[in-house]
Design a protein around this motif. Structure first.
Motif, mmCIF file in Angstrom:
data_model
loop_
_atom_site.group_PDB
_atom_site.id
_atom_site.type_symbol
_atom_site.label_atom_id
_atom_site.label_comp_id
_atom_site.label_asym_id
_atom_site.label_seq_id
_atom_site.Cartn_x
_atom_site.Cartn_y
_atom_site.Cartn_z
ATOM 1 N N TYR A 21 48.803 7.676 26.171
ATOM 2 C CA TYR A 21 47.477 8.103 26.592
ATOM 3 C C TYR A 21 46.577 8.631 25.462
ATOM 4 O O TYR A 21 45.359 8.621 25.584
ATOM 5 C CB TYR A 21 47.595 9.197 27.664
ATOM 6 C CG TYR A 21 48.336 8.751 28.901
ATOM 7 C CD1 TYR A 21 47.846 7.714 29.690
ATOM 8 C CD2 TYR A 21 49.537 9.355 29.267
ATOM 9 C CE1 TYR A 21 48.534 7.299 30.819
ATOM 10 C CE2 TYR A 21 50.223 8.945 30.398
ATOM 11 C CZ TYR A 21 49.716 7.921 31.167
ATOM 12 O OH TYR A 21 50.394 7.517 32.287
ATOM 13 N N GLU A 22 47.156 9.089 24.343
ATOM 14 C CA GLU A 22 46.348 9.735 23.321
ATOM 15 C C GLU A 22 46.123 8.866 22.091
ATOM 16 O O GLU A 22 45.205 9.132 21.309
ATOM 17 C CB GLU A 22 47.009 11.055 22.896
ATOM 18 C CG GLU A 22 47.144 12.054 24.039
ATOM 19 C CD GLU A 22 47.803 13.340 23.586
ATOM 20 O OE1 GLU A 22 47.938 13.529 22.348
ATOM 21 O OE2 GLU A 22 48.178 14.153 24.453
ATOM 22 N N LYS A 79 52.040 11.094 25.031
ATOM 23 C CA LYS A 79 51.135 11.045 23.884
ATOM 24 C C LYS A 79 50.986 9.620 23.371
ATOM 25 O O LYS A 79 49.876 9.171 23.037
ATOM 26 C CB LYS A 79 51.662 11.957 22.778
ATOM 27 C CG LYS A 79 50.753 12.013 21.556
ATOM 28 C CD LYS A 79 51.301 12.976 20.516
ATOM 29 C CE LYS A 79 50.369 13.031 19.305
ATOM 30 N NZ LYS A 79 50.879 13.963 18.260
#
Length: 395
Positions: A384-385, A381
């Motif tokens: 990548y987020e 997370k």
């Protein structure tokens, strides 16, 4: 007992009164129904060398259906010349009893039957050739059928023309299995090729060992010098230690240098490959082209993974690429490598593999009670987020 039944391999096998019931105890010594070669011709034959005699007897054994081997030889006390040589069937002799352990449950199968078939040659001083002194052609074991004769050890030999094809296939990186299949098709099938797949593997290994007789480094230097005649733009460099011994070697051919000019803004530097027999690092500079195909910009054999070695390698790489600077370089989490990059590539951004980050997080933080799917989901997370700095700090 009924008359003998002629087997497909040329033997007269005894047969019982009931069909399919064979009295194997009646098999003592069996001979070939129709000899391939006239015995009188063999007794009067002569050979220029013991190798020629071996080839003759080996060809005879292949046609009849048995493998041969060299047994004893006698040498002259004056000049050491071989005065006599005995060639025997591979099943000659018997295995001696192993006295080390008498309680072995699963013993190896007995392969020797004390077969007496042989051809004895002796050197004739008058004619200057080897002549056949004794020849026995009776066997006490079943013979091999013609379609399986190529599998016998003495028949497995790679011919000169076949060796050229095997070497070309190995030079172009073709696997052993495919090289063997290619030779089989050219010969008209595996039964006609005259050797097995393992023979191809052994031949390639022996050839490489012979090439390295001068030593690994000397062979590599000779290779670079030869390649420079074909590719004048080939770049290679070596690093010497205080004893004038080569420690690190780097090279890049003209295609690597050209590809770097087009796609060298970002690259990956990897030292995870190791030379198994020496445990030395093999380093490569790689990236993707506009077709998302892997391209190699350079390679190196390294003696160790120290700051001095990495510093020399990075400097040499930039020299080979006409000092064209990188924008970004991806490496693993190695403090020694990072230190060398800071010293050599000042304006290049140093990034780390996400794979290494994930592995190290699981290794060092895997036991933390973070809930959900564990530390792996948290790291994923974060990488990548989340896009902004403030959001990252809040998380």
């Amino acid at each position: 007992m009924a008359a003998g039944l002629s087997g497909g391999d040329g033997w007269n096998l005894p047969r019982g009164e009931e069909d399919g019931e064979v009295d194997w105890s009646a098999i003592i010594v069996m001979a070939i129904e129709e000899p391939i070669i006239n015995i009188e011709e063999i007794d009067s034959d002569s050979f220029d060398s013991k190798e020629a005699a071996y080839d003759f007897y080996n060809e005879y054994g292949g046609r009849v259906g048995f493998s041969i081997r060299r047994e004893y030889k006698n040498n002259s006390q004056k000049d050491g010349k071989v005065t006599s040589r005995n060639f025997v069937c591979c099943k000659e002799g018997k295995r001696s009893e192993d006295k080390r352990n008498r309680k072995i449950k699963n013993r190896r199968a007995e392969t020797c039957t004390d077969c007496r078939a042989r051809m004895l040659i002796a050197f004739n001083m008058e004619f200057g050739k080897y002549i056949v002194k004794d020849f026995k052609d009776t066997h006490d074991h079943p013979l091999i059928s013609e379609d399986c004769a190529h599998m016998m050890p003495s028949q497995q030999k790679i011919k000169f023309v076949q060796a050229i094809d095997v070497e070309l296939a190995a030079d172009y990186g073709m696997p052993v299995r495919k090289a063997f299949e290619l030779s089989s098709r050219q010969a008209g099938g595996r039964e006609s090729i005259g050797f097995m797949k393992v023979d191809v593997q052994n031949y390639i290994w022996t050839r490489r060992q012979n090439d390295l007789e001068l030593g690994d480094v000397n062979w590599l230097m000779n290779y670079f010098q030869t390649q420079c005649l074909e590719d004048p733009s080939l770049f290679y460099a070596v690093q010497l230690d205080s004893s004038a011994m080569i420690t690190n070697i780097f090279w890049a051919d003209s295609k690597m240098i050209l590809d770097y000019g087009h796609f060298g803004d970002v690259l990956t530097f990897d030292t995870m490959y190791k030379l198994v027999y020496r445990n030395r690092p093999f380093a490569v500079f790689v990236d993707l082209n506009h077709h998302r195909e892997t391209v190699v910009f350079g390679a190196a054999f390294m003696y160790d993974e120290t700051t001095d070695s990495f510093g020399w390698l990075f400097n040499t790489f930039l020299n080979a690429m006409s000092h064209k600077a990188l924008r970004m370089i991806l490496t693993n989490q190695d403090a020694v490598m990072a230190k060398a990059l800071v010293q050599v590539m000042l304006d290049t951004k140093h990034l780390l593999y996400t794979w290494h980050l994930m592995q190290n997080a699981q290794k060092h933080l895997g036991n933390l009670p973070v809930g959900g799917n564990g530390i792996k989901s948290v790291i994923s997370k974060l990488m990548y987020e989340i896009e902004g700095k403030e959001e990252f700090l809040l998380e």
